[in-house]
Enzyme design. Structure first.
Site, PDB file in Angstrom:
ATOM      1  CD  GLU A  69      39.832   6.571  40.767  1.00  0.00           C
ATOM      2  OE1 GLU A  69      40.826   5.821  40.774  1.00  0.00           O
ATOM      3  OE2 GLU A  69      39.657   7.457  39.914  1.00  0.00           O
TER       4      GLU A  69
ATOM      5  CG  HIS B  71      43.926   2.502  38.677  1.00  0.00           C
ATOM      6  ND1 HIS B  71      43.090   2.207  39.738  1.00  0.00           N
ATOM      7  CD2 HIS B  71      43.622   3.783  38.307  1.00  0.00           C
ATOM      8  CE1 HIS B  71      42.319   3.249  39.986  1.00  0.00           C
ATOM      9  NE2 HIS B  71      42.618   4.226  39.134  1.00  0.00           N
ATOM     10  CD  GLU B  72      45.393   6.062  35.903  1.00  0.00           C
ATOM     11  OE1 GLU B  72      44.365   6.482  35.330  1.00  0.00           O
ATOM     12  OE2 GLU B  72      45.621   6.280  37.105  1.00  0.00           O
TER      13      GLU B  72
ATOM     14  CG  HIS C 174      40.027   5.027  35.040  1.00  0.00           C
ATOM     15  ND1 HIS C 174      38.899   4.920  35.824  1.00  0.00           N
ATOM     16  CD2 HIS C 174      41.040   5.375  35.876  1.00  0.00           C
ATOM     17  CE1 HIS C 174      39.214   5.198  37.078  1.00  0.00           C
ATOM     18  NE2 HIS C 174      40.504   5.476  37.135  1.00  0.00           N
TER      19      HIS C 174
END
Length: 317
Positions: free
Chosen positions: A204, A138-139, A142
């Site tokens: 997100e 997930h990070e 970004h």
């Protein structure tokens, strides 16, 4: 990446709306003042954005007490991040550990080659490796999307309206036009903040999707989110206060953990503290009935409603 153009389109539309909002405020100010010192407001906005851009990473490191770790100090973290970065086709980011006991993770930096990813000590204490991998996916999403710089710029733009409002509301001009401009500027600031929060929530969703596209199972990310929410709800309140200012960076809003844990416990039907593929899949066939208050609350949140987020993950199974 699947659907990435939709994220980019939404981000650019939101940015265009923000700039249009500020431009409208500046035009009103200019017509009130005449050609004069109204140029100070855009200049002030540029300065704010520039300071955020250059000093932002250092401020995050300082506020979150980030210590960067070598491959010898954290071989498993480096292996996971190296593998994910290769899949994402981005440079391997620097890896840090924050000593806060509140479990979470975050990514920051100025651009892809300046990417940094960090996990907290609390996260390492409660997640399994496959869940850590899903969180780090997930990070890295970004970083892949480069949405960090968009958020940095966007968050600085409404501040122009804020300073215009301060300047005119407390000015000593003889007529009431200055007060009216000040009120309008603050209304613009409020609308701008809502747009910034919208950008934060949208990014997100796409980072969750990126984690799955990098090879992580949706239920692993769902379980990780569940455990992070539970961990935050059990954390010392003082520790939560210390990191609440950085909550927008996190995987979830740590200040909203008590509400989130109530909602997520409905998915964990066997009460084992994990969200299995079958439990997550149930959301595919379940209509989410969110109260008006819940929808209103989400509009002022940096993160999507947790049940809506889980429902999006269920579609990726």
């Amino acid at each position: 990446m699947k659907g990435l153009w939709k994220l980019q389109l939404r981000l650019w539309i939101a940015m265009a709306l923000l700039f249009a909002l500020v431009y409208a405020v500046v035009i009103v100010v200019a017509s009130f003042l005449g050609i004069g010192y109204f140029q100070v407001y855009p200049a002030l906005g540029i300065i704010i954005v520039a300071v955020q851009y250059w000093l932002g990473p250092k401020l995050v490191e300082w506020s979150m007490k980030v210590n960067y770790v070598t491959e010898e100090q954290a071989p498993d973290l480096h292996r996971i991040v190296r593998d994910l970065a290769a899949i994402a086709n981005i440079p391997k980011p620097k890896i840090g550990v924050s000593e806060t006991p509140v479990p979470n993770a975050f990514a920051f930096g100025r651009y892809k080659r300046d990417g940094r990813v960090c996990v907290t000590r609390g996260l390492l204490n409660i997640l399994r490796e496959d869940e850590v991998k899903a969180v780090l996916g997930h990070e890295l999403g970004h970083i892949k999307h480069n949405d960090m710089i968009i958020t940095t710029i966007a968050s600085g733009i409404p501040l122009i309206c804020y300073y215009v409002g301060i300047s005119f509301l407390f000015s000593r001009r003889d007529n009431g036009a200055g007060v009216i401009i000040g009120i309008l500027a603050w209304i613009a600031y409020f609308i701008g903040q809502l747009i910034v929060l919208f950008i934060s929530r949208v990014r997100e969703y796409y980072a969750d999707q990126a984690s799955v596209e990098f090879g992580n199972s949706p239920d692993k990310l769902a379980s990780a989110l569940y455990k992070l929410v539970y961990g935050a709800s059990q954390s010392d309140k003082e520790a939560i206060k210390e990191v609440k200012g950085s909550s927008a960076l996190f995987l979830n809003d740590v200040g909203n953990s008590d509400f989130d844990i109530h909602e997520l416990s409905q998915i964990d039907t066997d009460g084992d503290g994990n969200i299995s593929p079958s439990e997550l899949a149930q959301l595919k066939y379940r209509k989410l009935n969110l109260s008006t208050w819940t929808k209103f609350k989400e509009a002022f949140s940096t993160h999507p409603n947790m049940l809506k987020r889980m429902e999006r993950l269920s579609r990726l199974l």
